[in-house]
Design an enzyme around this catalytic site. Structure first.
Site, PDB file in Angstrom:
ATOM      1  N   TRP A  10      78.549  -0.057   2.130  1.00 13.03           N
ATOM      2  CA  TRP A  10      78.593   1.097   3.043  1.00 13.03           C
ATOM      3  C   TRP A  10      77.527   2.142   2.719  1.00 13.03           C
ATOM      4  CZ3 TRP A  10      84.600   2.220   3.729  1.00 13.03           C
ATOM      5  CH2 TRP A  10      85.162   1.146   4.423  1.00 13.03           C
ATOM      6  N   LYS A  11      76.763   1.887   1.672  1.00 12.11           N
ATOM      7  CA  LYS A  11      75.671   2.811   1.286  1.00 12.11           C
ATOM      8  C   LYS A  11      76.192   4.257   1.278  1.00 12.11           C
ATOM      9  CE  LYS A  11      72.478  -0.407   3.407  1.00 12.11           C
ATOM     10  NZ  LYS A  11      71.084  -0.749   3.417  1.00 12.11           N
ATOM     11  N   HIS A  96      70.668  -3.040  -6.516  1.00  7.66           N
ATOM     12  CA  HIS A  96      70.329  -3.035  -5.091  1.00  7.66           C
ATOM     13  C   HIS A  96      68.902  -2.512  -4.933  1.00  7.66           C
ATOM     14  CE1 HIS A  96      70.300  -2.003  -0.837  1.00  7.66           C
ATOM     15  NE2 HIS A  96      71.324  -2.832  -0.704  1.00  7.66           N
ATOM     16  N   GLY A 235      75.005  -4.709   5.058  1.00 11.50           N
ATOM     17  CA  GLY A 235      74.866  -3.253   5.074  1.00 11.50           C
ATOM     18  C   GLY A 235      75.339  -2.681   6.402  1.00 11.50           C
ATOM     19  N   GLY A 236      74.394  -2.398   7.285  1.00  8.65           N
ATOM     20  CA  GLY A 236      74.678  -1.716   8.555  1.00  8.65           C
ATOM     21  C   GLY A 236      75.873  -2.268   9.326  1.00  8.65           C
TER      22      GLY A 236
HETATM   23  C1  PEP Z   1      72.313  -4.029   2.159  1.00  8.59           C
HETATM   24  O1  PEP Z   1      72.418  -2.815   2.177  1.00  8.59           O
HETATM   25  O2  PEP Z   1      72.604  -4.643   1.130  1.00  8.59           O
HETATM   26  C2  PEP Z   1      71.877  -4.714   3.382  1.00  8.59           C
HETATM   27  C3  PEP Z   1      71.697  -6.018   3.330  1.00  8.59           C
HETATM   28  O3  PEP Z   1      71.695  -3.943   4.499  1.00  8.59           O
HETATM   29  P1  PEP Z   1      71.535  -4.461   6.023  1.00  8.59           P
HETATM   30  O4  PEP Z   1      72.601  -5.496   6.257  1.00  8.59           O
HETATM   31  O5  PEP Z   1      71.715  -3.241   6.858  1.00  8.59           O
HETATM   32  O6  PEP Z   1      70.153  -5.047   6.133  1.00  8.59           O
END
Ligand code: PEP
Length: 251
Positions: A10-11, A96, A235-236
């Protein structure tokens, strides 16, 4: 047989209230997903509340980072792995690319954080991945090998079942540009070979390797069909309960 892992990162999004609401919304949507382990990764301030709300469910909670130091002390702004465990988490992400890029987490620091997570009893998701420039220069495998060798240095055989590797090509994170299943498979197979060289064939066969980089409901199934792709770090698309549930329920 490796059990897949679908983890949502979720960053730095969501308040405590929003995090709990998303977790509560997710719970019934993935209640029947026994084919994989499900992990979500809220911000530090929300870990305890989310973990409490998910107790007894099939969703595990992870932190996005931890201190390299294993014991409490005068380290302003840091959170120790044992505190993360104490908050109800079972997993932690280390290395990360956003940590490596914006907060100078070196391979050595990632290695110390890996050890700190393991010492606290957490399962550690170690992220590796090359930049676009490195890929274009033909050095993707060299970079990933170095990150792996560092990140996994000094691990004993008994540590290995609490290690998960996430291959996240930096050029695919948050860009909408996913590695093709073939590109991902090629690097995952390479990671497994490097792991076998450093440890054993049996440990390499048991290692879960997740792909991360713009995973969405419409591309997860193609990725998961590849022999060495054992799940995803999302992520998103994990920020929304419905879209994350679609990824979890990819079958
Ligand atoms: C992540 O934050 O680990 C990631 C893979 O982001 P996204 O799926 O948004 O590319």
């Amino acid at each position: 047989m490796r059990k897949p892992v679908i983890a949502g990162n979720w960053k730095m999004f969501k308040t405590v209230g929003d995090s709990v609401a998303t977790a509560v919304a997710l719970k019934p949507l993935v209640a029947n997903a026994n084919h994989c382990e499900i992990v979500i990764t809220p911000v530090f301030t929300a870990l305890k509340s989310v973990a409490d709300r998910l107790e007894g469910s099939n969703i595990k909670v992870a932190a996005q980072n931890c201190a390299a130091e294993q014991r409490e002390g005068a380290f302003t702004g840091e959170v120790a792995a044992f505190m993360i465990r104490d908050a109800g988490c079972s997993h932690v992400i280390v290395g990360h690319s956003e940590r490596r890029q914006y907060y100078s987490d070196s391979d050595e620091v990632v290695s110390r954080k890996t050890h700190a997570g393991l010492a606290a009893g957490l399962t550690v998701i170690v992220c590796v991945g090359e930049t676009l420039e490195q890929r274009d220069q033909g050095s993707a495998e060299r970079v990933v090998r170095e990150q792996l060798v560092w990140g996994l240095t000094g691990l004993t055989a008994s540590d290995l079942d609490r290690i998960i590797v996430a291959y996240e090509p930096v050029w695919a994170i948050g860009t909408g540009r996913t590695a093709t299943p073939e590109q991902a498979q090629e690097m995952h197979a390479f990671i497994r070979r490097v792991f076998a060289e450093g440890h054993s064939e049996a440990a390499a066969n048991a290692l879960r390797i997740l792909y991360g980089g713009s995973v969405k409901p419409d591309n997860i199934a193609g990725l998961m069909r590849k022999a060495d792709i054992d799940g995803a770090l999302v992520g998103g698309a994990s920020l929304n309960a419905e879209s994350f549930a679609q990824i979890v329920n990819y079958k």
